[in-house]
Enzyme design. Structure first.
Site, PDB file in Angstrom:
ATOM      1  N   HIS A 153       0.833  -1.208   0.000  1.00 28.11           N
ATOM      2  CA  HIS A 153       0.000   0.000   0.000  1.00 28.11           C
ATOM      3  C   HIS A 153       0.869   1.259   0.000  1.00 28.11           C
ATOM      4  O   HIS A 153       0.363   2.363  -0.222  1.00 28.11           O
ATOM      5  CB  HIS A 153      -0.916  -0.002   1.219  1.00 28.11           C
ATOM      6  CG  HIS A 153      -2.251   0.625   0.975  1.00 28.11           C
ATOM      7  ND1 HIS A 153      -2.422   1.735   0.169  1.00 28.11           N
ATOM      8  CD2 HIS A 153      -3.487   0.311   1.429  1.00 28.11           C
ATOM      9  CE1 HIS A 153      -3.695   2.074   0.148  1.00 28.11           C
ATOM     10  NE2 HIS A 153      -4.370   1.222   0.891  1.00 28.11           N
ATOM     11  N   ASP A 352      -7.150 -12.042 -17.283  1.00 24.86           N
ATOM     12  CA  ASP A 352      -6.958 -13.243 -18.089  1.00 24.86           C
ATOM     13  C   ASP A 352      -5.495 -13.339 -18.503  1.00 24.86           C
ATOM     14  O   ASP A 352      -5.024 -12.589 -19.347  1.00 24.86           O
ATOM     15  CB  ASP A 352      -7.881 -13.189 -19.309  1.00 24.86           C
ATOM     16  CG  ASP A 352      -7.739 -14.409 -20.211  1.00 24.86           C
ATOM     17  OD1 ASP A 352      -6.890 -15.283 -19.914  1.00 24.86           O
ATOM     18  OD2 ASP A 352      -8.456 -14.480 -21.213  1.00 24.86           O
TER      19      ASP A 352
END
Length: 413
Positions: A153, A352
């Site tokens: 983060h 994908d």
């Protein structure tokens, strides 16, 4: 039940091309510096393809090669964080672990306990040190694959995470299209329990209708899906812990807000880093209403995160003073925060890698209490709420009858 994970190998994937000397030091912004030193986790699960000619070795080589190419574009993610001020873009690379699971993917994702999903992660979420990214690729005996990606983060917000992920996936497929390049707290550990609550489309619609009585001249539209779910979950939390509520404490509701469209001129979504801040609402607990009048303050706080807010945000010292005072208030118990982050409408299910689209994406338990992460269901018409509470609070919250009346069985169960 997630089977035991056997580590097969660990290596480091480095950029396929060297980083130019003038890009060796990537300065962290003010917003990066004040972000917590934790990993943001997500694991993407891909079903076995009986027609595939690719072995696990082939899949792994393709993932490593495409990651290596992607790190050229996202060059700071191949470096190491130094002193919370900058990233040394030294091409040290990304830890890449391969693991094996003796089990079926379908059984594993049927309804896993969030803490079990940590088995797919390469590191504990608070074990960031100076890392920016870490990857673990999990191969099931049935042929299924789970790709776990952790991003610090300190260098990215959730939108940045998704952009890096889908850029890597596009490189692995590959497909035509432009891929944009990266432009030139102390943690208190507690016993946290995480539960996943699934709300289908009809439950979400019912909640939006329930809170439509909050429509006013100032806010003429119905509450959004996330607004309605936030109001509902915070209300049920307050009901569940009402015996422990401190009347002298301030209870706040926080929402993470994307600043990119609020900058003048607006920033494109592909700009990476922590380009987000929190909107803080203080609901009225004395209104006598079941909803504690949370919706109006929540909308007000989000609306105030505008261009003027961004301008003031550049006055770093004022923001640091505010954060310091607020942090001290939380430590003393004077402020009790409940935070919401929404990944809804983010293209998580577009990742994908040439394996098809994931059939499910799961987060796992987070490090902080009183945090809710919203994620679209795999079908796209419902919402999963990943709720992180203290053990004692969760024991009460997960038994709330009104909450349970709207929760559906997990869609992959």
């Amino acid at each position: 039940m997630v089977p035991e994970v056997e580590m097969l190998s660990k290596e480091t994937v480095k950029p396929s091309s060297p980083t130019p000397d003038h890009l060796r030091r990537y300065e962290l912004s003010f917003l990066d510096q004040i972000s917590p030193p934790v990993f943001m986790p997500m694991t993407f699960f891909y079903p076995p393809d009986p027609d595939s000619r690719f072995s696990h070795k082939d899949i792994s080589n393709k993932l490593k090669q495409s990651l290596s190419e992607n790190l050229v574009r996202f060059y700071p993610l191949a470096g190491r964080v130094k002193d919370d001020f900058y990233v040394h873009c030294n091409e040290e690379g990304v830890p890449y672990i391969e693991a094996r699971l003796k089990g079926q993917l379908s059984e594993t994702i049927r309804d896993p306990a969030p803490k079990e999903l940590h088995k797919f992660h390469p590191y504990q979420l608070d074990d960031v040190k100076d890392l920016t990214v870490a990857v673990q690729v999990n191969f099931f005996d049935c042929g299924g694959v789970g790709v776990s990606v952790l991003i610090s983060h300190k260098v990215a917000d959730p939108l940045s995470y998704v952009h890096f992920l889908n850029s890597w996936a596009a490189t692995a497929r590959p497909q035509p299209g432009r891929i944009h390049s990266w432009p030139p707290v102390r943690l208190v550990k507690e016993n946290i329990m995480t539960r996943r609550f699934v709300f289908n489309a009809s439950a979400v619609a019912a909640l939006r209708a329930k809170y439509s009585d909050s429509i006013t001249e100032e806010y003429p539209r119905r509450p959004t899906r996330v607004e309605a779910l936030s109001a509902f979950l915070w209300t049920r939390y307050m009901v569940a812990v009402k015996e422990d509520v401190n009347p002298n404490s301030m209870y706040t509701v926080l929402h993470s807000v994307n600043l990119r469209p609020r900058v003048d001129p607006p920033l494109p979504d592909y700009i990476l880093g922590n380009i987000s801040r929190i909107a803080i609402a203080v609901p009225c607990r004395d209104s006598g209403k079941e909803s504690y009048d949370v919706l109006s303050p929540m909308r007000d706080s989000i609306r105030k995160v505008n261009g003027d807010y961004v301008t003031k945000l550049q006055e770093g010292n004022r923001q640091l003073d505010f954060l310091k005072d607020r942090s001290e208030g939380v430590s003393r118990g004077e402020v009790v925060s409940f935070s919401f982050t929404s990944l809804c409408r983010f293209p998580l299910y577009e990742a994908d890698f040439g394996l098809g689209k994931p059939i499910w994406a799961g987060s796992g338990s987070l490090t902080f209490k009183n945090v809710v992460v919203f994620v679209d269901t795999s079908s796209g018409d419902g919402i999963e709420a990943w709720v992180n509470l203290k053990d004692a609070d969760m024991a009460k919250f997960e038994k709330d009858e009104e909450l349970l009346s709207l929760v559906s069985p997990p869609p992959n169960a």
